[in-house]
Design a protein around this motif. Sequence first.
Motif, PDB file in Angstrom:
ATOM      1  N   ALA A   1     -52.293 -73.068  83.137  1.00 23.61           N
ATOM      2  CA  ALA A   1     -51.909 -72.030  82.189  1.00 23.61           C
ATOM      3  C   ALA A   1     -53.176 -71.432  81.579  1.00 23.61           C
ATOM      4  CB  ALA A   1     -51.024 -72.630  81.108  1.00 23.61           C
ATOM      5  N   PRO A   2     -53.816 -70.477  82.267  1.00 21.39           N
ATOM      6  CA  PRO A   2     -55.114 -69.986  81.808  1.00 21.39           C
ATOM      7  C   PRO A   2     -55.076 -69.334  80.438  1.00 21.39           C
ATOM      8  CG  PRO A   2     -54.218 -68.595  83.547  1.00 21.39           C
ATOM      9  CD  PRO A   2     -53.361 -69.804  83.487  1.00 21.39           C
ATOM     10  N   ASP A   3     -53.949 -68.782  80.019  1.00 18.38           N
ATOM     11  CA  ASP A   3     -53.891 -68.121  78.720  1.00 18.38           C
ATOM     12  C   ASP A   3     -53.900 -69.105  77.560  1.00 18.38           C
ATOM     13  OD1 ASP A   3     -53.793 -65.693  79.954  1.00 18.38           O
ATOM     14  OD2 ASP A   3     -51.608 -65.587  79.970  1.00 18.38           O
ATOM     15  N   THR A   4     -53.625 -70.365  77.822  1.00 15.04           N
ATOM     16  CA  THR A   4     -53.568 -71.358  76.751  1.00 15.04           C
ATOM     17  C   THR A   4     -54.803 -72.230  76.698  1.00 15.04           C
ATOM     18  OG1 THR A   4     -52.563 -73.089  78.098  1.00 15.04           O
ATOM     19  CG2 THR A   4     -51.072 -71.491  77.082  1.00 15.04           C
ATOM     20  N   GLY A   5     -55.608 -72.248  77.760  1.00 18.41           N
ATOM     21  CA  GLY A   5     -56.744 -73.153  77.804  1.00 18.41           C
ATOM     22  C   GLY A   5     -56.385 -74.529  78.308  1.00 18.41           C
ATOM     23  N   ASN A   6     -55.112 -74.777  78.600  1.00 17.25           N
ATOM     24  CA  ASN A   6     -54.667 -76.071  79.110  1.00 17.25           C
ATOM     25  C   ASN A   6     -54.516 -76.015  80.619  1.00 17.25           C
ATOM     26  OD1 ASN A   6     -54.433 -77.325  76.609  1.00 17.25           O
ATOM     27  ND2 ASN A   6     -52.374 -76.494  76.282  1.00 17.25           N
ATOM     28  N   SER A   7     -54.651 -77.170  81.257  1.00 19.30           N
ATOM     29  CA  SER A   7     -54.402 -77.259  82.692  1.00 19.30           C
ATOM     30  C   SER A   7     -53.711 -78.577  82.974  1.00 19.30           C
ATOM     31  CB  SER A   7     -55.711 -77.173  83.489  1.00 19.30           C
ATOM     32  OG  SER A   7     -56.477 -78.348  83.301  1.00 19.30           O
ATOM     33  N   GLY A   8     -53.217 -78.723  84.187  1.00 18.57           N
ATOM     34  CA  GLY A   8     -52.528 -79.942  84.557  1.00 18.57           C
ATOM     35  C   GLY A   8     -53.428 -81.155  84.578  1.00 18.57           C
ATOM     36  N   ARG A  92     -72.511 -56.092  60.124  1.00 10.57           N
ATOM     37  CA  ARG A  92     -71.810 -57.306  59.751  1.00 10.57           C
ATOM     38  C   ARG A  92     -70.523 -57.348  60.554  1.00 10.57           C
ATOM     39  NH1 ARG A  92     -68.882 -59.257  54.109  1.00 10.57           N
ATOM     40  NH2 ARG A  92     -68.369 -61.333  54.864  1.00 10.57           N
ATOM     41  N   ALA A  93     -70.346 -58.422  61.321  1.00 10.16           N
ATOM     42  CA  ALA A  93     -69.190 -58.537  62.213  1.00 10.16           C
ATOM     43  C   ALA A  93     -68.447 -59.830  61.920  1.00 10.16           C
ATOM     44  CB  ALA A  93     -69.647 -58.499  63.673  1.00 10.16           C
ATOM     45  N   ASN A  94     -67.239 -59.915  62.446  1.00  9.68           N
ATOM     46  CA  ASN A  94     -66.485 -61.153  62.324  1.00  9.68           C
ATOM     47  C   ASN A  94     -65.682 -61.388  63.589  1.00  9.68           C
ATOM     48  OD1 ASN A  94     -64.145 -59.268  61.643  1.00  9.68           O
ATOM     49  ND2 ASN A  94     -63.139 -61.267  61.499  1.00  9.68           N
ATOM     50  N   ARG A  95     -65.349 -62.645  63.820  1.00  6.90           N
ATOM     51  CA  ARG A  95     -64.422 -63.006  64.896  1.00  6.90           C
ATOM     52  C   ARG A  95     -63.412 -63.984  64.333  1.00  6.90           C
ATOM     53  NH1 ARG A  95     -62.930 -66.657  68.800  1.00  6.90           N
ATOM     54  NH2 ARG A  95     -64.397 -68.265  68.102  1.00  6.90           N
ATOM     55  N   ALA A  96     -62.154 -63.572  64.325  1.00  9.95           N
ATOM     56  CA  ALA A  96     -61.090 -64.438  63.828  1.00  9.95           C
ATOM     57  C   ALA A  96     -60.745 -65.476  64.886  1.00  9.95           C
ATOM     58  CB  ALA A  96     -59.861 -63.606  63.474  1.00  9.95           C
ATOM     59  N   PRO A  97     -60.302 -66.668  64.488  1.00  4.62           N
ATOM     60  CA  PRO A  97     -59.890 -67.675  65.476  1.00  4.62           C
ATOM     61  C   PRO A  97     -58.725 -67.171  66.315  1.00  4.62           C
ATOM     62  CG  PRO A  97     -59.236 -68.322  63.252  1.00  4.62           C
ATOM     63  CD  PRO A  97     -60.138 -67.145  63.108  1.00  4.62           C
ATOM     64  N   ASN A  98     -58.733 -67.526  67.599  1.00  6.81           N
ATOM     65  CA  ASN A  98     -57.676 -67.062  68.492  1.00  6.81           C
ATOM     66  C   ASN A  98     -56.516 -68.065  68.543  1.00  6.81           C
ATOM     67  OD1 ASN A  98     -58.393 -69.135  70.374  1.00  6.81           O
ATOM     68  ND2 ASN A  98     -59.987 -67.811  71.233  1.00  6.81           N
ATOM     69  N   ILE A  99     -55.512 -67.736  69.328  1.00  9.94           N
ATOM     70  CA  ILE A  99     -54.301 -68.552  69.398  1.00  9.94           C
ATOM     71  C   ILE A  99     -54.619 -69.985  69.814  1.00  9.94           C
ATOM     72  CG2 ILE A  99     -52.178 -68.918  70.731  1.00  9.94           C
ATOM     73  CD1 ILE A  99     -51.698 -66.834  68.725  1.00  9.94           C
ATOM     74  N   PHE A 100     -55.459 -70.144  70.822  1.00 11.78           N
ATOM     75  CA  PHE A 100     -55.773 -71.486  71.317  1.00 11.78           C
ATOM     76  C   PHE A 100     -56.517 -72.293  70.264  1.00 11.78           C
ATOM     77  CE2 PHE A 100     -58.482 -74.397  73.905  1.00 11.78           C
ATOM     78  CZ  PHE A 100     -57.455 -75.208  74.360  1.00 11.78           C
ATOM     79  N   GLU A 101     -57.494 -71.676  69.603  1.00  9.58           N
ATOM     80  CA  GLU A 101     -58.272 -72.391  68.589  1.00  9.58           C
ATOM     81  C   GLU A 101     -57.413 -72.782  67.383  1.00  9.58           C
ATOM     82  OE1 GLU A 101     -62.541 -70.173  69.574  1.00  9.58           O
ATOM     83  OE2 GLU A 101     -61.132 -69.339  68.107  1.00  9.58           O
ATOM     84  N   LEU A 102     -56.372 -72.020  67.127  1.00 13.96           N
ATOM     85  CA  LEU A 102     -55.500 -72.310  65.993  1.00 13.96           C
ATOM     86  C   LEU A 102     -54.396 -73.318  66.326  1.00 13.96           C
ATOM     87  CD1 LEU A 102     -55.056 -68.675  64.658  1.00 13.96           C
ATOM     88  CD2 LEU A 102     -56.202 -70.527  63.433  1.00 13.96           C
TER      89      LEU A 102
END
Length: 458
Positions: A1-8, A92-102
């Motif tokens: 599941a590449p969109d989640t960062g998880n694999s089998g 000045r920039a920012n990056r919000a945490p993404n779905i996987f990191e949260l």
Amino acid sequence: APDTGNSGEQPGTGVVNQIALPKPTQGDISVKEVYSELLFPVLSDFPAVERLELELGARYSDYSLSGGIWTFKALGDWEVTDWLRFRGGYQRANRAPNIFELYAPVAGGLGLSNDACLNIASQTPEFGNVPGNPNRVNVQVACNELMVRDGGFDYTTLLEDPGAVDQNPGLYPGGLDQTRMSNFRWTLGYNLAFPFSIALQEGNTDLDSEKAKTITAGAVIRSPVSSPLLDRLTITVDYYSIDLKGTIAAPSGTEIYTQCFNPQYNPLMASPAGSLSGSELLAGNPYCALINRYPFDAAGVRGAVGSGTDRTYRAPFLNKGGTRTSGIDVTVNWTADFDDLGINIPGALNFYGSANFLLKFEEAAFAGAEYVDYTGTLENESYDYKLFGTLTYIGDWGSIGLRGRYLPEIDPSYANPLAFKTEDYTQFDLFGRYQVTDTFEVRAGIDNLFDTDPPIVG
């Protein structure tokens, strides 16, 4: 599941007889934004100012979990003449945490770990439970606190009995006292070097956005000389400085044990022997709380001698202290026809070269921690400099070229005592393209043309 960062291959909470089943990542975030950008043509057609532009921008973002934040930029572009241009600005920039990191569920992955509680000469770092470490008593006290806390055996430390010293591991099992912390050598077996552990990675809904301040300043130089050999020459030189706060990352096992037990990162470990309890020593660095010690021995008996091994560690996504880096980028792009070079063949020759000179790369492991300079080490591959270039023959039919990359020697990272110092490394690639028709092109290449072995880094 590449969109989640998880694999089998990643063990998670759904574990059946040590067979790990992948877990889905579920969650939602929302953001509301308003922004504005302006481009001002300040001056043009003045002495020493053919064109001067100012670019301004601002944005307000309101994230459902990490809250609101302002970002902005102020950039300038000054064309002095048709061959000299300056550019730069502040952002000045920012990056919000993404779905996987949260929201990532607990999922395991094999990673390097440098267990400071072991006494294995080929594996234990110099700041660990080894003879010669001036802070060994404190290390043993802290390690025993971790093991007892998690339900393991209560070993005898050098603080409790100064005579509980190392014994020859060749005497195992019956000829040595296995209750001594000085004889603690259990991994997958006794005195078996195994520098791996399972990272229990998971999301963290308390994450804040990363925040970065960037300063850039540079120049673009085209050939000031009207000459067939130099008309197509361009040189760029750019300085950058980046100050990133709250870097989002999951810690490694090596990082956790180094942060907890190395006095460079946990000064309490260098306290007078016995002046602090195990819990007080572990309070010197927040990474100590991420250590797990397995409470069972090899036979599965809880709290028995042989328990307390390093099997897993917690690796949630965290806002680390920050990253500060600066450097200089230089590029050269030159093209000339062979006729202009005095060579009677059709086509042209192009050279493109780039170099990065790293002035500084520093990291702080957590908010309030001191920054550590990793310039010239394998941490984030922080080479003092990097060189890259291509030399290409360009013809009506297509092109063929040679690409080269050079990396100088580099020291191991202080945070990874298992890494090696590596020698310099050069690699060449061959590439080409052939224009079959106006709409069809064939490309081919050979990576690592001379089959150069990469350096071994650990």
